[in-house]
Scaffold this motif. Structure first.
Motif, PDB file in Angstrom:
ATOM      1  N   LEU A   1      34.399  40.398  33.927  1.00  0.00           N
ATOM      2  CA  LEU A   1      33.927  39.411  34.890  1.00  0.00           C
ATOM      3  C   LEU A   1      35.033  39.101  35.884  1.00  0.00           C
ATOM      4  CD1 LEU A   1      32.056  36.884  32.554  1.00  0.00           C
ATOM      5  CD2 LEU A   1      31.081  38.736  33.925  1.00  0.00           C
ATOM      6  N   CYS A   2      34.634  38.891  37.148  1.00  0.00           N
ATOM      7  CA  CYS A   2      35.629  38.683  38.187  1.00  0.00           C
ATOM      8  C   CYS A   2      35.027  37.847  39.316  1.00  0.00           C
ATOM      9  CB  CYS A   2      36.110  40.034  38.709  1.00  0.00           C
ATOM     10  SG  CYS A   2      37.446  39.942  39.892  1.00  0.00           S
ATOM     11  N   PRO A   3      35.264  36.522  39.331  1.00  0.00           N
ATOM     12  CA  PRO A   3      34.829  35.730  40.490  1.00  0.00           C
ATOM     13  C   PRO A   3      35.461  36.284  41.765  1.00  0.00           C
ATOM     14  CG  PRO A   3      35.468  34.294  38.675  1.00  0.00           C
ATOM     15  CD  PRO A   3      35.892  35.687  38.280  1.00  0.00           C
ATOM     16  N   VAL A   4      34.688  36.351  42.832  1.00  0.00           N
ATOM     17  CA  VAL A   4      35.175  36.931  44.085  1.00  0.00           C
ATOM     18  C   VAL A   4      36.234  36.007  44.675  1.00  0.00           C
ATOM     19  CG1 VAL A   4      34.533  37.609  46.429  1.00  0.00           C
ATOM     20  CG2 VAL A   4      33.030  38.165  44.497  1.00  0.00           C
ATOM     21  N   ALA A   5      37.444  36.525  44.862  1.00  0.00           N
ATOM     22  CA  ALA A   5      38.604  35.696  45.194  1.00  0.00           C
ATOM     23  C   ALA A   5      38.421  34.822  46.436  1.00  0.00           C
ATOM     24  CB  ALA A   5      39.845  36.576  45.330  1.00  0.00           C
ATOM     25  N   PRO A   6      37.929  35.355  47.571  1.00  0.00           N
ATOM     26  CA  PRO A   6      37.808  34.492  48.751  1.00  0.00           C
ATOM     27  C   PRO A   6      36.658  33.497  48.680  1.00  0.00           C
ATOM     28  CG  PRO A   6      37.006  36.695  49.237  1.00  0.00           C
ATOM     29  CD  PRO A   6      37.621  36.759  47.869  1.00  0.00           C
ATOM     30  N   CYS A   7      35.704  33.713  47.777  1.00  0.00           N
ATOM     31  CA  CYS A   7      34.549  32.806  47.683  1.00  0.00           C
ATOM     32  C   CYS A   7      34.054  32.736  46.238  1.00  0.00           C
ATOM     33  CB  CYS A   7      33.432  33.260  48.611  1.00  0.00           C
ATOM     34  SG  CYS A   7      33.053  35.042  48.526  1.00  0.00           S
ATOM     35  N   PRO A   8      34.876  32.224  45.315  1.00  0.00           N
ATOM     36  CA  PRO A   8      34.517  32.227  43.887  1.00  0.00           C
ATOM     37  C   PRO A   8      33.311  31.354  43.544  1.00  0.00           C
ATOM     38  CG  PRO A   8      36.490  30.922  44.264  1.00  0.00           C
ATOM     39  CD  PRO A   8      36.199  31.622  45.545  1.00  0.00           C
ATOM     40  N   ASP A   9      32.992  30.390  44.399  1.00  0.00           N
ATOM     41  CA  ASP A   9      31.830  29.544  44.152  1.00  0.00           C
ATOM     42  C   ASP A   9      30.536  30.188  44.616  1.00  0.00           C
ATOM     43  OD1 ASP A   9      33.511  27.605  43.148  1.00  0.00           O
ATOM     44  OD2 ASP A   9      33.708  26.564  45.064  1.00  0.00           O
ATOM     45  N   ALA A  10      30.652  31.295  45.333  1.00  0.00           N
ATOM     46  CA  ALA A  10      29.464  31.927  45.913  1.00  0.00           C
ATOM     47  C   ALA A  10      29.066  33.212  45.206  1.00  0.00           C
ATOM     48  CB  ALA A  10      29.694  32.202  47.406  1.00  0.00           C
ATOM     49  N   TYR A  11      30.057  34.032  44.785  1.00  0.00           N
ATOM     50  CA  TYR A  11      29.720  35.344  44.242  1.00  0.00           C
ATOM     51  C   TYR A  11      30.560  35.672  43.013  1.00  0.00           C
ATOM     52  CZ  TYR A  11      27.245  35.977  48.645  1.00  0.00           C
ATOM     53  OH  TYR A  11      26.387  35.808  49.692  1.00  0.00           O
ATOM     54  N   LEU A  12      29.930  36.427  42.116  1.00  0.00           N
ATOM     55  CA  LEU A  12      30.592  36.904  40.904  1.00  0.00           C
ATOM     56  C   LEU A  12      30.432  38.409  40.817  1.00  0.00           C
ATOM     57  CD1 LEU A  12      31.903  36.226  38.048  1.00  0.00           C
ATOM     58  CD2 LEU A  12      29.549  36.411  37.170  1.00  0.00           C
ATOM     59  N   LEU A  13      31.544  39.113  40.599  1.00  0.00           N
ATOM     60  CA  LEU A  13      31.512  40.547  40.333  1.00  0.00           C
ATOM     61  C   LEU A  13      31.567  40.790  38.832  1.00  0.00           C
ATOM     62  CD1 LEU A  13      34.013  42.100  42.918  1.00  0.00           C
ATOM     63  CD2 LEU A  13      31.542  42.391  42.881  1.00  0.00           C
ATOM     64  N   ALA A  14      30.935  41.861  38.393  1.00  0.00           N
ATOM     65  CA  ALA A  14      31.000  42.247  36.983  1.00  0.00           C
ATOM     66  C   ALA A  14      31.064  43.763  36.887  1.00  0.00           C
ATOM     67  CB  ALA A  14      29.805  41.723  36.206  1.00  0.00           C
ATOM     68  N   GLY A  15      32.031  44.248  36.111  1.00  0.00           N
ATOM     69  CA  GLY A  15      32.058  45.657  35.767  1.00  0.00           C
ATOM     70  C   GLY A  15      31.193  45.872  34.540  1.00  0.00           C
ATOM     71  N   CYS A  16      30.228  46.763  34.631  1.00  0.00           N
ATOM     72  CA  CYS A  16      29.228  46.942  33.569  1.00  0.00           C
ATOM     73  C   CYS A  16      29.187  48.401  33.124  1.00  0.00           C
ATOM     74  CB  CYS A  16      27.843  46.519  34.057  1.00  0.00           C
ATOM     75  SG  CYS A  16      27.726  44.828  34.692  1.00  0.00           S
ATOM     76  N   GLU A  17      28.497  48.625  32.018  1.00  0.00           N
ATOM     77  CA  GLU A  17      28.287  49.998  31.549  1.00  0.00           C
ATOM     78  C   GLU A  17      27.586  50.832  32.609  1.00  0.00           C
ATOM     79  OE1 GLU A  17      29.184  51.767  29.119  1.00  0.00           O
ATOM     80  OE2 GLU A  17      29.889  50.407  27.555  1.00  0.00           O
TER      81      GLU A  17
END
Length: 600
Positions: free
Chosen positions: A399-415
């Motif tokens: 899991l990785c909240p998007v650094a410039p806008c952590p309240d808006a978007y979340l990144l996830a590395g998945c299978e």
């Protein structure tokens, strides 16, 4: 669930018949069956059975003698299986489904191809791809064994005793990871491994270290402690407990110049440990029998005391096999909050960098949940509330909240790739699907590739791993997002590719040290790859076509350097504190390694 009966098998069998010997297809999915419910005497009467569905149960293993000689299709998705060896009894199996079993690793997938020579389809895909990977892995491991043998001969013929080799395969999860067990070497006198479970073990400096850090923060990394603090029953001979994750505690004076932390939390087996990197002492240890912790994360809460004073309090969240999040009062050594919300094991978790009480948890049930853990009451008790549920199409790994806008978007590395969700709380939907999938090549086949490493290097640049063998990709969030338009699948704007191990093994987690512009990742040889990407990102020229070499590679100490008989091991997790004064690496052989940066 009542034991299986002849009547139930007849009801769920096809074609309809009053004789078990006539049934060719049997659906036993969704019955909450346990392994002991599968009665071999009863099931062996299904002499003509060709298709069996055991999905969505609670099976931990399959009996070794089910007696189904004509079985061609087997569905065992969404269970608790930890070993694929019993599948060898189904020599005619052509189609197999094992998705959603959190204890099975990629190595188990490869093992299946050796056990089932007639297999054509595995987890809905052509099994020939998996078989090809297995053959490549076999060649790689053969090469490694030859190298180790040559080293042993060159070192004077140190003997390897078969009885000292850990027996059986360690039950890994999720995430989980393929981990070839190291051989436990002993001195000729059979002196046992004697790493202290609670105290530090200082070593001499590392032997060969390739490269050196450059720039104003340069300095030699020296090994400081090698700890074995997660051993089962504190046994010094335990080389099997898998260590999964670590996180540095926020500094008490965080935000001030020079503020840093030297306290790290590690998790593996049934324990969470908090370690002082300077002294090597285990400050606190929290154990839950029967649990296996996979992830830890810190947050710094501001609480108000009874006297009305504000107090800063670091809380540690830990989660794993049981699908529960435990909020730990580290200094007091007890759990002050328990969060239930996932149906399966939790693979990873992280706190929001902007909201100290917001916690993301990612599970093998293919859901990511955003929680508000709130602030504790006067008895240090939490009452968490669920804010969002994010659905995934494959198991989320990082899991990785998007650094410039952590309240808006979340990144996830998945299978199944790298996905992004809108996590803004002012939107009405409380359950959301992936908004964008990022791919790392314009080739359509690039979609769906595993991403098992993901972290921001700075406010714009993302480091990710898993989309291509032997490389770590640096890509621009802003440029990628600007070019998105209305597309649901977007090719990332690659800035550079970093050279990494050519291994086909997966689940080596990368991390970053944003304040220093560093990317770190372990490998299957016990090495730590370190990249200073600041000069690379400062270039005004177009993206580099050539793969960039690491700035430094830390080699795992030789056994004689440790003063212990520890063979080559895999480093699956590497994390440094923000000031990059301490680096912690976790291995698959139950060792926490701590390095310290010596000032130039």
């Amino acid at each position: 669930m009542a034991p299986l009966s002849t009547r139930l098998l007849i009801q769920r069998g096809r074609p309809k018949s009053d004789r078990l010997g006539k049934i060719r297809s049997l659906d036993l999915s969704g019955l909450n069956l346990l392994s002991e419910d599968l009665d071999p005497k009863l099931l062996s009467r299904l002499k003509q059975l060709q298709e069996l569905d055991l999905s969505d149960n609670q099976l931990e293993t399959l009996p070794a003698d089910l007696g189904l000689p004509h079985l061609q299709v087997l569905h065992c998705a969404n269970n608790q299986l930890s070993d694929v060896t019993p599948l060898c009894q189904f020599r005619q199996l052509e189609e197999l489904s094992l998705e959603g079993n959190p204890f099975l690793t990629v190595s188990d997938s490869l093992k299946v191809t050796f056990l089932l020579p007639e297999l054509r389809k595995f987890n809905g895909k052509d099994a020939s791809t998996t078989r090809s990977k297995a053959e490549n892995l076999n060649r790689e491991l053969t090469t490694r064994v030859q190298m180790i043998s040559e080293e042993l001969v060159a070192s004077g013929g140190t003997h390897t005793h078969e009885a000292d080799t850990p027996e059986g395969r360690h039950k890994a999860t999720a995430t989980q990871e393929p981990r070839a067990r190291p051989v436990a070497l002993r001195r000729p006198g059979d002196t046992p491994l004697s790493l202290s479970p609670e105290k530090r073990v200082c070593t001499s400096p590392l032997g060969p270290v390739e490269g050196s850090l450059v720039g104003p923060d340069s300095g030699q990394l020296e090994p400081l402690h090698f700890l074995q603090c997660h051993s089962k029953n504190n046994s010094p001979s335990d080389l099997k407990t898998q260590l999964w994750a670590c996180a540095f505690e926020p500094a008490w004076d965080e935000g001030q110049a020079g503020a840093t932390s030297q306290t790290v939390a590690t998790c593996g087996g049934e324990a969470v440990c908090v370690i002082d990197c300077q002294t090597g002492l285990v400050l606190h240890k929290y154990k839950v029998p029967g649990e296996e912790f996979f992830s830890v994360a810190w947050t710094a809460l501001t609480v108000v005391t009874q006297a009305g004073h504000k107090k800063r309090w670091n809380v540690l969240a830990a989660a794993g096999l049981r699908g529960l999040v435990r909020l730990l009062h580290v200094q007091a050594g007890f759990c002050c909050g328990l969060i239930r919300g996932h149906k399966k094991a939790i693979a990873t978790l992280c706190f929001s960098p902007t909201h100290e009480t917001h916690l993301f948890t990612a599970s093998y049930d293919k859901r990511i949940i955003l929680w508000d853990i709130g602030t504790p009451n006067q008895d240090y008790e939490f009452q968490a509330s669920q804010l969002l549920t994010l659905d995934t199409t494959s198991t989320p790994l990082r899991l990785c909240p998007v650094a410039p806008c952590p309240d808006a978007y979340l990144l996830a590395g998945c299978e199944g790739g790298c996905c992004c969700w809108d996590v803004r709380l002012d939107q009405p939907q409380k359950r959301r699907v992936c908004e964008v999938e990022f791919v790392f090549s314009k080739d359509s086949e690039a979609s769906g590739q595993r991403v098992d490493g993901l972290a921001f290097v700075n406010e714009d640049v993302v480091a990710s791993k898993g989309s291509g063998p032997g490389t770590i990709c640096l890509w621009s969030w802003s440029q990628t997002w600007q070019g998105r338009g209305s597309q649901s699948t977007v090719a990332v704007v690659v800035l550079a590719r970093l050279q990494w191990s050519p291994t086909i093994l997966a689940y080596f987690s990368l991390s970053t040290c944003p304040d220093k512009g560093l990317v770190l990742c372990g490998d299957e040889q016990g090495s730590v790859w370190i990249y200073d990407v600041r000069p690379l990102l400062a270039q005004c020229s177009p993206p580099q076509a050539a793969v960039q070499a690491p700035t430094q590679i830390l080699k795992w100490p030789q056994p004689q350097a440790l003063g212990q008989m520890v063979t080559k091991t895999m480093v699956n997790t590497v994390v440094a504190n923000p000031a990059f004064t301490y680096l912690t690496a976790l291995t698959d052989s139950n060792i926490v390694a701590i390095w310290r940066r010596r000032e130039p």
